[in-house]
Design a protein around this motif. Sequence first.
Motif, short mmCIF file in Angstrom:
data_model
loop_
_atom_site.label_atom_id
_atom_site.label_comp_id
_atom_site.label_asym_id
_atom_site.label_seq_id
_atom_site.Cartn_x
_atom_site.Cartn_y
_atom_site.Cartn_z
N ARG A 18 0.84 -1.21 0.00
CA ARG A 18 0.00 0.00 0.00
C ARG A 18 0.87 1.26 0.00
O ARG A 18 0.55 2.25 -0.66
CB ARG A 18 -0.93 -0.01 1.20
N GLN A 59 -9.95 -3.48 -0.25
CA GLN A 59 -9.89 -2.09 0.20
C GLN A 59 -9.97 -1.10 -0.96
O GLN A 59 -10.01 0.11 -0.73
CB GLN A 59 -8.59 -1.86 0.98
N GLY A 79 -8.65 3.91 3.22
CA GLY A 79 -8.86 3.25 4.51
C GLY A 79 -9.84 3.96 5.40
O GLY A 79 -10.70 3.35 6.02
N LEU A 82 -13.53 3.55 4.51
CA LEU A 82 -13.95 2.19 4.82
C LEU A 82 -14.13 2.01 6.33
O LEU A 82 -15.07 1.37 6.79
CB LEU A 82 -12.93 1.19 4.28
N ASP A 83 -13.18 2.57 7.11
CA ASP A 83 -13.31 2.50 8.56
C ASP A 83 -14.57 3.22 9.03
O ASP A 83 -15.28 2.75 9.93
CB ASP A 83 -12.08 3.13 9.23
#
Length: 225
Positions: A18, A59, A79, A82-83
């Motif tokens: 990533r 992701q 991220g 998505l979190d």
Amino acid sequence: MRALTKTTLADTAVEAIRSEITSRRWLVGEKLPNEASLSSMLSVSRGTVREAVRVLVSQGYLETRQGSGTYVRSNTDVGRPLDMARRAGLRDQFEARLALEVEAARLAALRHSPEAVSQLRALLVARGNYAGGDKAAFIERDLAFHKAVVAASQNRAMIEIYEFFSLSIAETIEATLGEDIPEPDMQAHIAIVDAIEAGNPEAADRAVRRFMAPIVVTLDRLLMS
């Protein structure tokens, strides 16, 4: 790309790949090196590389094309959204769980039997406190306790609804075993049983709400951050 040490796992491989993507080493639409090359770059097994790629695909960073290879789909940090989505979903789950468990505890306070209270206390002893051991076993024991609270309500429909949503409830329990969301301690569980045994539905209501409050407050804070 730096090689990984022997002690690292797929999570570290995910972070390494990533980092290469977000630093624009590989541009959107560009094909990644093949599995063998990535394995050599990171000094990990090809299985670890496959797991890392699978995570990054989920992701939104990568996409796999059948018979062609793996390509960069996005080089932005996906991220946080998505979190946020996960936390919002968890908050909904905890709210639904709170609604069920508050009413179940109230009814249990009115309808419980001595045997039901004894079972609840025995289940709490079996549950113990989570200390980073067998997560699956702890979730099973904790869920068994909460199911017993609902069973003590003697409301067949509520028992069936809770059973139907047991997978979702298990997910909420698992969420409190990480670093972000607080796990209700043993005293918070005992307070629910004490209120049920006392036959006090208002106290049972308050005990469940106190049990859930730190979790909901934390999720609200994380969603606002």
